[in-house]
Design an enzyme around this catalytic site. Structure first.
Site, short mmCIF file in Angstrom:
data_model
loop_
_atom_site.label_atom_id
_atom_site.label_comp_id
_atom_site.label_asym_id
_atom_site.label_seq_id
_atom_site.Cartn_x
_atom_site.Cartn_y
_atom_site.Cartn_z
N GLY A 36 -11.01 2.29 3.46
CA GLY A 36 -9.83 1.86 2.69
C GLY A 36 -10.12 0.88 1.57
N SER A 37 -10.71 -0.24 1.90
CA SER A 37 -10.89 -1.29 0.88
C SER A 37 -12.32 -1.31 0.33
CB SER A 37 -10.55 -2.66 1.49
OG SER A 37 -11.40 -2.92 2.58
N ASP A 55 -8.68 7.71 8.30
CA ASP A 55 -9.69 6.73 7.87
C ASP A 55 -9.91 5.67 8.94
OD1 ASP A 55 -11.49 5.60 5.93
OD2 ASP A 55 -9.99 4.06 5.50
N ALA A 63 -3.90 3.21 7.92
CA ALA A 63 -3.54 1.87 8.40
C ALA A 63 -4.42 1.41 9.56
CB ALA A 63 -2.07 1.87 8.78
N ARG A 64 -4.08 1.82 10.77
CA ARG A 64 -4.85 1.44 11.95
C ARG A 64 -4.77 2.55 13.00
NH1 ARG A 64 -7.01 -1.76 9.22
NH2 ARG A 64 -7.24 -4.00 9.52
N ILE A 110 0.85 -1.21 0.00
CA ILE A 110 0.00 0.00 0.00
C ILE A 110 0.88 1.25 0.00
CG2 ILE A 110 -1.73 1.30 1.34
CD1 ILE A 110 -2.75 -1.53 2.31
N HIS A 121 -13.44 4.44 7.84
CA HIS A 121 -12.73 3.20 7.46
C HIS A 121 -13.18 2.69 6.09
CE1 HIS A 121 -10.30 -0.33 9.27
NE2 HIS A 121 -10.15 -0.28 7.95
N GLU A 165 -12.81 2.10 16.98
CA GLU A 165 -13.82 2.35 15.94
C GLU A 165 -15.13 1.65 16.32
OE1 GLU A 165 -12.49 0.95 12.12
OE2 GLU A 165 -10.65 2.12 12.24
C1 GLV Z 1 -8.67 -3.03 6.12
O1 GLV Z 1 -8.55 -2.12 6.86
C2 GLV Z 1 -7.84 -4.19 6.12
O2 GLV Z 1 -6.94 -4.33 6.96
O3 GLV Z 1 -8.07 -5.04 5.27
#
Ligand code: GLV
Length: 317
Positions: free
Chosen positions: A285-286, A260, A235-236, A156, A283, A265
């Site tokens: 991201g994906s 994000d 990321a986190r 990423i 969140h 969360e």
């Molecule tokens: C999303 O945040 C993942 O870790 O896949």
């Protein structure tokens, strides 16, 4: 057919795939199962397909029935699972790398743009129709010629670097190890966090959440950044000490943040909501159909591969 539990609802194509290969217990209402419910539902199963909303800590893993041999996480990150506890109990843990790198990098770039170009304030003003154009109205930070620090240059991070470079940013990075020249694509390596942060006009956090990276962005490390830097996190949430970042934003040491992901969360620290320069997303991201199907299919394939071969290339413990 092996019995598996899928704790969250998946996109239909993936559920169809799962029910063809396994006797799969689905969660059609996408109920947020309690810990007790996950334990109860997993009785008689040999695998659990978890999501990042399932906290599989030591206590939880020890309560899983002994029949469970795999926890297949529907995510690339696996900070929600205690890998050691799973290993001790003889449970393999797998994740879904690669398939979500492009979608997540897109959100990583959106966070950079959103924070640098004051998008939250812009949207608010546009909605209220209360803005008056002037030469210095909502002046943001231009990306062209700006130094981007990437913390964690995995798939990423590398993708974000490639897009940011095409926008004219100068890429610096810190990673556990230096990449090959081919993978670096001209990015400048820093062997310490401090050295990276000192040149980061904008930071993109792309590293995994581990014990080592917990609260890596904190009161002390925020001081290393140039005044007016921008912090983004795709990321986190566990990587950021929220109180320290909110304080640095309020003191204008940090110009803006693009986030994000959050600790605890979906309940983000309310301090962020009071700061206009914070650009926040839930969140995402994906979150594209293509990527979510690819992730779910990979999570299903990981279980299949494990039972077929006794191993899995995406095993992380
Ligand atoms: C999303 O945040 C993942 O870790 O896949």
């Amino acid at each position: 057919m092996k019995k598996i539990l899928i704790t969250r609802k998946l996109i239909k194509d993936s559920e169809d795939k799962a029910t063809k290969i396994f006797e799969a217990k689905l969660n059609s209402n996408d109920e947020l199962y309690s810990r007790a419910k996950v334990i109860e539902m997993s009785q008689g199963c040999e695998a659990v397909l978890t999501s990042l909303t399932d906290k599989m800590d030591e206590e939880m893993i020890n309560k899983l029935p002994n029949t469970i041999k795999v926890i297949s996480n529907f995510a690339v990150g696996f900070g929600n699972i205690d890998l050691e506890a799973a290993k001790k109990k003889g449970i393999a843990v797998t994740n879904t790398p690669e398939v979500l790198s492009d979608a997540t990098a897109e959100i990583g770039i959106l966070l950079i743009l959103g924070a640098c170009r004051r998008v939250s304030e812009g949207i608010q003003s546009a909605k209220e129709s209360n803005w008056k154009w002037s030469a210095d109205y909502l002046i943001g930070k231009q990306l062209t010629g700006t130094r981007l620090g990437i913390l964690g240059m995995g798939r990423i991070g590398q993708k974000i670097a490639a897009i940011a470079k095409s926008l004219g940013m100068i890429i610096h990075y810190h990673n556990r190890s230096k990449l090959s020249v081919e993978k670096e694509q001209g990015a400048i390596y820093h062997d310490s966090l401090r050295s990276l942060f000192e040149v980061s006009d904008v930071l993109s956090i792309c590293c995994p959440a581990t014990k080592e990276t917990e609260n890596l962005i904190n009161k002390e490390t925020l001081e290393y950044f140039p005044t007016g830097a921008v912090i983004t996190n795709v990321a986190r949430g566990d990587i950021v000490d929220d109180v320290a970042l909110i304080d640095a934003l309020n003191k204008k040491k940090i110009f803006a943040a693009g986030l994000d992901v959050y600790k605890g969360e979906p309940n983000l620290n309310p301090g962020y909501l009071k700061i206009k320069s914070v650009f926040i997303l839930p969140h995402l991201g994906s979150a594209t159909k293509h990527t979510r199907i690819a992730m779910a299919n990979l999570a299903i394939d990981n279980i299949y591969e494990f039972f077929k071969t006794g191993n899995c290339k995406n095993k992380v413990n």
